[in-house]
Design a protein around this motif. Structure first.
Motif, PDB file in Angstrom:
ATOM      1  N   VAL A  43      35.325  46.101  71.128  1.00  0.00           N
ATOM      2  CA  VAL A  43      36.555  46.218  70.955  1.00  0.00           C
ATOM      3  C   VAL A  43      37.475  45.149  70.887  1.00  0.00           C
ATOM      4  CG1 VAL A  43      36.813  48.502  71.334  1.00  0.00           C
ATOM      5  CG2 VAL A  43      37.226  46.457  73.517  1.00  0.00           C
ATOM      6  N   ALA A  44      38.487  45.218  70.739  1.00  0.00           N
ATOM      7  CA  ALA A  44      39.582  43.341  70.228  1.00  0.00           C
ATOM      8  C   ALA A  44      40.927  43.556  70.598  1.00  0.00           C
ATOM      9  CB  ALA A  44      38.993  42.737  69.702  1.00  0.00           C
ATOM     10  N   VAL A  45      41.856  43.181  71.275  1.00  0.00           N
ATOM     11  CA  VAL A  45      43.277  43.363  71.509  1.00  0.00           C
ATOM     12  C   VAL A  45      43.774  42.278  70.439  1.00  0.00           C
ATOM     13  CG1 VAL A  45      45.495  42.927  72.513  1.00  0.00           C
ATOM     14  CG2 VAL A  45      42.881  42.858  74.126  1.00  0.00           C
ATOM     15  N   LEU A  50      48.308  46.801  70.073  1.00  0.00           N
ATOM     16  CA  LEU A  50      46.678  47.269  68.802  1.00  0.00           C
ATOM     17  C   LEU A  50      45.616  47.090  69.538  1.00  0.00           C
ATOM     18  CD1 LEU A  50      48.532  46.578  65.608  1.00  0.00           C
ATOM     19  CD2 LEU A  50      48.292  48.802  66.868  1.00  0.00           C
ATOM     20  N   ILE A  51      44.809  47.631  69.457  1.00  0.00           N
ATOM     21  CA  ILE A  51      43.729  47.194  69.823  1.00  0.00           C
ATOM     22  C   ILE A  51      42.666  47.738  68.648  1.00  0.00           C
ATOM     23  CG2 ILE A  51      41.394  48.471  71.295  1.00  0.00           C
ATOM     24  CD1 ILE A  51      43.192  47.282  73.095  1.00  0.00           C
ATOM     25  N   ALA A  52      41.431  46.811  68.133  1.00  0.00           N
ATOM     26  CA  ALA A  52      40.914  46.991  67.175  1.00  0.00           C
ATOM     27  C   ALA A  52      39.329  47.591  67.666  1.00  0.00           C
ATOM     28  CB  ALA A  52      40.497  45.796  66.771  1.00  0.00           C
ATOM     29  N   ILE A  53      38.389  47.771  66.730  1.00  0.00           N
ATOM     30  CA  ILE A  53      37.119  48.669  67.109  1.00  0.00           C
ATOM     31  C   ILE A  53      35.987  48.942  65.855  1.00  0.00           C
ATOM     32  CG2 ILE A  53      36.210  50.670  67.844  1.00  0.00           C
ATOM     33  CD1 ILE A  53      39.395  51.729  68.286  1.00  0.00           C
ATOM     34  N   ARG A  54      34.875  47.625  65.860  1.00  0.00           N
ATOM     35  CA  ARG A  54      34.736  47.891  65.820  1.00  0.00           C
ATOM     36  C   ARG A  54      33.098  48.107  65.342  1.00  0.00           C
ATOM     37  NH1 ARG A  54      33.362  41.152  64.811  1.00  0.00           N
ATOM     38  NH2 ARG A  54      32.419  41.102  66.469  1.00  0.00           N
ATOM     39  N   SER A  92      29.475  47.004  66.283  1.00  0.00           N
ATOM     40  CA  SER A  92      28.230  45.246  66.389  1.00  0.00           C
ATOM     41  C   SER A  92      27.872  45.739  65.596  1.00  0.00           C
ATOM     42  CB  SER A  92      27.909  46.119  68.297  1.00  0.00           C
ATOM     43  OG  SER A  92      27.046  46.913  68.545  1.00  0.00           O
ATOM     44  N   LYS A  93      26.886  46.073  65.043  1.00  0.00           N
ATOM     45  CA  LYS A  93      25.704  46.269  63.971  1.00  0.00           C
ATOM     46  C   LYS A  93      26.305  45.373  63.031  1.00  0.00           C
ATOM     47  CE  LYS A  93      23.740  50.297  64.362  1.00  0.00           C
ATOM     48  NZ  LYS A  93      25.421  51.601  65.044  1.00  0.00           N
ATOM     49  N   ASP A  94      27.180  45.777  62.428  1.00  0.00           N
ATOM     50  CA  ASP A  94      27.754  45.378  61.125  1.00  0.00           C
ATOM     51  C   ASP A  94      29.386  43.967  61.667  1.00  0.00           C
ATOM     52  OD1 ASP A  94      27.620  44.757  58.705  1.00  0.00           O
ATOM     53  OD2 ASP A  94      26.888  46.253  58.043  1.00  0.00           O
ATOM     54  N   PRO A  95      29.366  43.290  62.159  1.00  0.00           N
ATOM     55  CA  PRO A  95      30.279  42.516  62.562  1.00  0.00           C
ATOM     56  C   PRO A  95      31.852  43.069  61.068  1.00  0.00           C
ATOM     57  CG  PRO A  95      29.262  41.648  63.090  1.00  0.00           C
ATOM     58  CD  PRO A  95      27.980  42.817  62.767  1.00  0.00           C
ATOM     59  N   GLY A  96      30.914  41.651  60.227  1.00  0.00           N
ATOM     60  CA  GLY A  96      31.181  41.777  58.757  1.00  0.00           C
ATOM     61  C   GLY A  96      31.956  42.928  58.241  1.00  0.00           C
ATOM     62  N   LEU A  97      31.854  44.095  58.229  1.00  0.00           N
ATOM     63  CA  LEU A  97      32.437  45.138  58.139  1.00  0.00           C
ATOM     64  C   LEU A  97      33.837  44.918  58.410  1.00  0.00           C
ATOM     65  CD1 LEU A  97      29.995  48.242  57.826  1.00  0.00           C
ATOM     66  CD2 LEU A  97      30.991  46.878  55.930  1.00  0.00           C
ATOM     67  N   PRO A  98      34.949  46.373  57.714  1.00  0.00           N
ATOM     68  CA  PRO A  98      36.464  45.896  58.189  1.00  0.00           C
ATOM     69  C   PRO A  98      36.553  46.394  59.446  1.00  0.00           C
ATOM     70  CG  PRO A  98      36.790  46.662  56.214  1.00  0.00           C
ATOM     71  CD  PRO A  98      34.237  46.854  56.133  1.00  0.00           C
ATOM     72  N   THR A 153      38.545  49.340  62.436  1.00  0.00           N
ATOM     73  CA  THR A 153      39.946  49.942  62.719  1.00  0.00           C
ATOM     74  C   THR A 153      40.940  49.498  63.884  1.00  0.00           C
ATOM     75  OG1 THR A 153      38.742  51.345  62.217  1.00  0.00           O
ATOM     76  CG2 THR A 153      40.141  52.458  63.461  1.00  0.00           C
ATOM     77  N   THR A 154      41.792  49.925  63.463  1.00  0.00           N
ATOM     78  CA  THR A 154      43.307  49.590  64.298  1.00  0.00           C
ATOM     79  C   THR A 154      43.732  50.617  65.127  1.00  0.00           C
ATOM     80  OG1 THR A 154      43.641  47.231  63.414  1.00  0.00           O
ATOM     81  CG2 THR A 154      44.740  47.985  64.452  1.00  0.00           C
ATOM     82  N   VAL A 155      44.053  50.854  66.280  1.00  0.00           N
ATOM     83  CA  VAL A 155      44.663  52.296  66.696  1.00  0.00           C
ATOM     84  C   VAL A 155      45.898  51.366  67.591  1.00  0.00           C
ATOM     85  CG1 VAL A 155      42.988  53.546  66.169  1.00  0.00           C
ATOM     86  CG2 VAL A 155      42.894  52.003  69.096  1.00  0.00           C
ATOM     87  N   THR A 156      46.641  52.182  68.072  1.00  0.00           N
ATOM     88  CA  THR A 156      47.578  51.544  69.052  1.00  0.00           C
ATOM     89  C   THR A 156      46.977  52.610  70.895  1.00  0.00           C
ATOM     90  OG1 THR A 156      48.245  53.996  69.717  1.00  0.00           O
ATOM     91  CG2 THR A 156      49.370  51.975  68.026  1.00  0.00           C
TER      92      THR A 156
END
Length: 61
Positions: free
Chosen positions: A19-21, A26-30, A32-38, A40-43
């Motif tokens: 996760v990242a701020v 907003l919080i971004a979620i990805r 970790s096995k494939d960080p190059g993929l887009p 998701t962002t949620v509130t």
């Protein structure tokens, strides 16, 4: 963005979430096995509700 491994992810497991701020509200979620993929962002509110549901065990299979 600075990514952090979720505290729910196991150190040796292959199923890790990061996760990242992205902005103050907003919080971004990805995956970790494939960080190059887009990612998701949620509130922050949605992320907090999701984390609470995990803690309660409401999202078990």
């Amino acid at each position: 963005m600075r990514w952090f491994k979720s505290s729910y992810s196991e150190a040796s497991a292959n199923a890790c979430v990061e996760v990242a701020v992205q902005a103050p509200h907003l919080i971004a979620i990805r995956d970790s096995k494939d960080p190059g993929l887009p990612h998701t962002t949620v509130t922050r509110a949605a992320w907090a509700q999701f984390a609470q549901a995990l803690r309660r065990g409401a999202l078990t299979r």
